[in-house]
Design a protein around this motif. Sequence first.
Motif, PDB file in Angstrom:
ATOM      1  N   CYS A   1     -10.933   5.220   0.347  1.00 42.14           N
ATOM      2  CA  CYS A   1     -10.542   3.980  -0.325  1.00 42.14           C
ATOM      3  C   CYS A   1     -11.495   2.828  -0.007  1.00 42.14           C
ATOM      4  CB  CYS A   1      -9.139   3.555   0.103  1.00 42.14           C
ATOM      5  SG  CYS A   1      -7.879   4.801  -0.151  1.00 42.14           S
TER       6      CYS A   1
ATOM      7  N   ASP B   1      -9.870  -0.271  -0.721  1.00 45.25           N
ATOM      8  CA  ASP B   1      -8.835  -1.289  -0.870  1.00 45.25           C
ATOM      9  C   ASP B   1      -8.719  -2.177   0.363  1.00 45.25           C
ATOM     10  OD1 ASP B   1      -7.458  -0.464  -3.472  1.00 45.25           O
ATOM     11  OD2 ASP B   1      -7.399   1.396  -2.324  1.00 45.25           O
TER      12      ASP B   1
ATOM     13  N   HIS C   1      -2.738  -7.342  -2.353  1.00 42.66           N
ATOM     14  CA  HIS C   1      -3.775  -6.333  -2.547  1.00 42.66           C
ATOM     15  C   HIS C   1      -5.033  -6.970  -3.130  1.00 42.66           C
ATOM     16  CE1 HIS C   1      -5.276  -2.612  -4.947  1.00 42.66           C
ATOM     17  NE2 HIS C   1      -5.836  -2.658  -3.755  1.00 42.66           N
TER      18      HIS C   1
ATOM     19  N   TYR D   1      -7.843  -2.168   5.807  1.00 42.86           N
ATOM     20  CA  TYR D   1      -9.014  -1.873   4.981  1.00 42.86           C
ATOM     21  C   TYR D   1      -9.362  -0.392   5.029  1.00 42.86           C
ATOM     22  CZ  TYR D   1     -13.939  -1.141   3.988  1.00 42.86           C
ATOM     23  OH  TYR D   1     -15.116  -0.614   3.513  1.00 42.86           O
TER      24      TYR D   1
ATOM     25  N   SER E   1     -17.573  -2.973  -3.994  1.00 37.06           N
ATOM     26  CA  SER E   1     -16.856  -1.797  -3.509  1.00 37.06           C
ATOM     27  C   SER E   1     -17.555  -1.242  -2.273  1.00 37.06           C
ATOM     28  CB  SER E   1     -16.813  -0.719  -4.603  1.00 37.06           C
ATOM     29  OG  SER E   1     -16.272   0.475  -4.088  1.00 37.06           O
TER      30      SER E   1
ATOM     31  N   PRO F   1       0.818  -1.215   0.000  1.00 38.58           N
ATOM     32  CA  PRO F   1       0.000   0.000   0.000  1.00 38.58           C
ATOM     33  C   PRO F   1       0.848   1.260   0.000  1.00 38.58           C
ATOM     34  CG  PRO F   1       0.099  -0.915   2.199  1.00 38.58           C
ATOM     35  CD  PRO F   1       0.822  -1.892   1.300  1.00 38.58           C
TER      36      PRO F   1
ATOM     37  N   LYS G   1      -8.244  -5.692  -4.827  1.00 35.92           N
ATOM     38  CA  LYS G   1      -8.873  -4.520  -5.424  1.00 35.92           C
ATOM     39  C   LYS G   1     -10.285  -4.863  -5.853  1.00 35.92           C
ATOM     40  CE  LYS G   1      -8.301  -1.124  -9.152  1.00 35.92           C
ATOM     41  NZ  LYS G   1      -8.484   0.038  -8.274  1.00 35.92           N
ATOM     42  N   SER G   2     -11.218  -3.957  -5.596  1.00 32.35           N
ATOM     43  CA  SER G   2     -12.610  -4.183  -5.979  1.00 32.35           C
ATOM     44  C   SER G   2     -12.728  -4.367  -7.484  1.00 32.35           C
ATOM     45  CB  SER G   2     -13.477  -3.003  -5.528  1.00 32.35           C
ATOM     46  OG  SER G   2     -13.448  -2.866  -4.133  1.00 32.35           O
TER      47      SER G   2
END
Length: 351
Positions: A282, A284, A299, A269, A308, A251, A301-302
Amino acid sequence: MSGDRGSSLPWSWQQVSSCPLAARVSHTCSVVRGKLVIFGGTTVAQSKEPLNDVVVFDPVAGWEKVRCKTEGPARSHHTAVAILDRYVCVVGGWDGKQRTSAVSLLDTESFSWSDLRPGPANDPPVGLSSHTCTKLSETEMIVVGREGGVRMQRRFGSVFHLKVDVEKGRYEYGEAAYHASSRSGHTASVIKVPGEKTCALMVFGGRDSGDYEIIGTWKPSKIQVEEARCSDLEAGFTKLVEQGVAKKQAPKGIHHHTATTIGRYVVFYGGECFARARDTVCDDIFLFDVGGKHGAWYHLKSWNEKNSLKRSGHVTCIMNGQMLVVGGVGPDAKTPCGDIYALQISLTYSY
């Protein structure tokens, strides 16, 4: 009320409950005897008027705004630690007029508040806010960081031991021998150091850098490492790593995120990115794997809007084998959300 944001995906968010009482930011949420105890925060982002109410969520009985026998302190940007599976120990925060390092105790049996008294050897930090307070045992915690510039932190120290004596109603701060970089809105998690037989504090975020710091070293027998019982989630994370859904990636600088230890993973998160001028909140998920010889970042990622869930100033906690997200602001970075979501990972999904 419940809903699922992307059930056909390898991971998704499932709505567990929703209540206007939970719509707050910069609050705390502690798990005590299978219930969520939510305290303080503000109902508007950046507000200087903190709340002093206590809200309890029982998965069976639902929501309740508790009428405490004694009035509690008003706090936001504070921290809270559950001790002895009975008390919520509230440390520091903004009291509506100033940052404080005071310590208060909520007894969840009688729902009464008490302000603990400083002990004779107390050497407190300058007022705390957006700091962390991490439990080492039922009587000892470690406090890291505060809002304020680098010069302030160098002058007044940035890491403190905090001892709490419930029976005597006292607390004592003592400055630690080690220091951390200037941080606020960061996280601090006790981890098993990769490749070693020791535990340490992993401090991450709260500054415009993706680097983390390892502070202190303890033998596992000397502290009480709280390991979340989430075997399904841990197995799910491992599957996402093995299948390549979770990509190797570290990150960047974030703050007002959360960190939750689940087995061999520290799960980071949400939060707000330092590097973005717009759309700073975010969704993420980053995993830090401490199970090997060296720590490794991954990671998640959506994939789309269905899975999301952007949050900042929220709380994550473990209850009944689930990682729950409580409160915080959404994508506009202003409006607190009153929803509770649980992270779901599909163990049958084939990537």
